[in-house]
Design an enzyme around this catalytic site. Structure first.
Site, mmCIF file in Angstrom:
data_model
loop_
_atom_site.group_PDB
_atom_site.id
_atom_site.type_symbol
_atom_site.label_atom_id
_atom_site.label_comp_id
_atom_site.label_asym_id
_atom_site.label_seq_id
_atom_site.Cartn_x
_atom_site.Cartn_y
_atom_site.Cartn_z
ATOM 1 N N GLU A 42 0.819 -1.213 0.000
ATOM 2 C CA GLU A 42 0.000 0.000 0.000
ATOM 3 C C GLU A 42 0.853 1.263 0.000
ATOM 4 O O GLU A 42 0.523 2.240 -0.666
ATOM 5 C CB GLU A 42 -0.956 0.005 1.197
ATOM 6 C CG GLU A 42 -1.997 -1.105 1.165
ATOM 7 C CD GLU A 42 -2.859 -1.077 -0.087
ATOM 8 O OE1 GLU A 42 -2.941 -0.026 -0.750
ATOM 9 O OE2 GLU A 42 -3.446 -2.120 -0.419
ATOM 10 N N TYR A 129 -6.902 6.175 3.691
ATOM 11 C CA TYR A 129 -6.981 5.075 2.744
ATOM 12 C C TYR A 129 -6.154 3.870 3.192
ATOM 13 O O TYR A 129 -6.646 2.738 3.245
ATOM 14 C CB TYR A 129 -6.524 5.502 1.333
ATOM 15 C CG TYR A 129 -6.236 4.270 0.515
ATOM 16 C CD1 TYR A 129 -7.278 3.519 0.005
ATOM 17 C CD2 TYR A 129 -4.933 3.794 0.358
ATOM 18 C CE1 TYR A 129 -7.042 2.334 -0.664
ATOM 19 C CE2 TYR A 129 -4.688 2.618 -0.301
ATOM 20 C CZ TYR A 129 -5.738 1.889 -0.813
ATOM 21 O OH TYR A 129 -5.509 0.712 -1.440
ATOM 22 N N ASP A 147 -9.758 5.347 -2.503
ATOM 23 C CA ASP A 147 -8.579 5.881 -3.179
ATOM 24 C C ASP A 147 -9.073 6.549 -4.460
ATOM 25 O O ASP A 147 -10.267 6.740 -4.630
ATOM 26 C CB ASP A 147 -7.581 4.758 -3.484
ATOM 27 C CG ASP A 147 -8.074 3.890 -4.613
ATOM 28 O OD1 ASP A 147 -9.304 3.713 -4.712
ATOM 29 O OD2 ASP A 147 -7.265 3.405 -5.409
ATOM 30 N N CYS A 213 -18.432 -2.988 -18.491
ATOM 31 C CA CYS A 213 -18.640 -2.781 -17.053
ATOM 32 C C CYS A 213 -19.782 -3.630 -16.492
ATOM 33 O O CYS A 213 -20.882 -3.655 -17.039
ATOM 34 C CB CYS A 213 -18.932 -1.307 -16.779
ATOM 35 S SG CYS A 213 -19.190 -0.960 -15.027
ATOM 36 N N CYS A 219 -25.372 2.128 -13.104
ATOM 37 C CA CYS A 219 -24.548 3.338 -13.078
ATOM 38 C C CYS A 219 -25.252 4.574 -13.638
ATOM 39 O O CYS A 219 -25.840 4.545 -14.713
ATOM 40 C CB CYS A 219 -23.271 3.091 -13.877
ATOM 41 S SG CYS A 219 -22.150 4.497 -13.920
#
Length: 229
Positions: A42, A129, A147, A213, A219
């Site tokens: 990370e 995060y 993020d 997607c 969406c």
DNA sequence: AAAGCGGGGAG
DNA sequence: CTCCCAGCTTT
């Protein structure tokens, strides 16, 4: 404040995770639950693309297999292993973090990384995060994380009017991330990984590949493949 | 709220 | 060439 209905949240996560099972890249930090290894990944991945971290990750872990190895080393040695990656404050913070957890305050940490976002946030170089990422990816405890990938995906999907530049809108995105997060830590792990993977492979900054997607039917911005924003 | 921090890759 | 990248700290 826009928040997805519970039914939409469940459907969103379910489709996301199903897509992830079939399209996930094989990345070394997904094969471990070692908190130290997760933390290193990370830190390296902060503002740094996966492809470049791959050039450093294994070599760094070979040189520094655990937190104790970092604590035992000189700062200059950690920086040497980090050379070429950029953002060297991350390496200095990792060294400081290791010294604190292993040497200076073992009575507080027991020589190991804590498992809650609040405790992780106390450590140098660990922000909101990264704290969420270690909590969820290493310990598989339920924790939201946002993020740039997650922020973009959630914004396009649920709240296209938000501007992630503004601090207040970032807070709202965290609320949405929390609202769509599955209940169990295990499911949350896959959900968070999937969200980030979708942002990296499909719903990217320059191009939204809506035809590929898994959540386009939900969406808000679907099929505006050049809408971007 | 805004600047500063690295270096490489995609478009 | 410009923007972006599994962000955080300091001003």
């Amino acid at each position: 404040m826009p928040r997805p209905a519970p039914a939409d949240a469940r459907e969103f996560s379910r489709r996301l995770r199903a897509w992830f099972r079939r399209n996930a890249r094989e990345l070394p930090w997904r094969d471990t639950r070692d908190a130290y290894r997760i933390l290193v990944s990370e830190l390296m991945l902060q503002q740094t693309q996966v492809s470049r971290v791959l050039d450093f990750y294994a070599r760094f872990l070979e040189r520094f297999p655990d937190l104790a190895a970092v604590a035992a080393a000189r700062k200059s040695q950690v920086l040497a292993a980090w050379r070429g990656l950029g953002y060297y404050a991350r390496a200095r913070n990792l060294h400081k973090l290791a010294r604190r957890v292993v040497r200076e305050e073992p009575h507080v940490y027991g020589g190991a990384l804590p498992a809650t976002p609040a405790e992780l946030r106390q450590l140098p170089g660990v922000g909101a995060y990264t704290a969420g990422a270690v909590t969820n990816f290493a310990y598989e405890k339920r924790a939201a994380l946002v993020d740039t990938n997650v922020a973009r995906v959630l914004r396009r999907c649920f709240a296209p009017h938000l501007r992630p530049k503004r601090a207040r809108d970032v807070t709202r995105l965290w609320a949405i991330a929390e609202a769509v997060l599955p209940r169990t830590g295990r499911a949350a792990w896959a959900h968070n990984q999937a969200l980030m993977e979708l942002g990296a492979l499909v719903c990217t900054a320059r191009v939204a590949r809506c035809s590929r997607c898994p959540v386009r039917s939900i969406c808000t911005s679907a099929d505006l493949e050049s809408g971007l924003r």
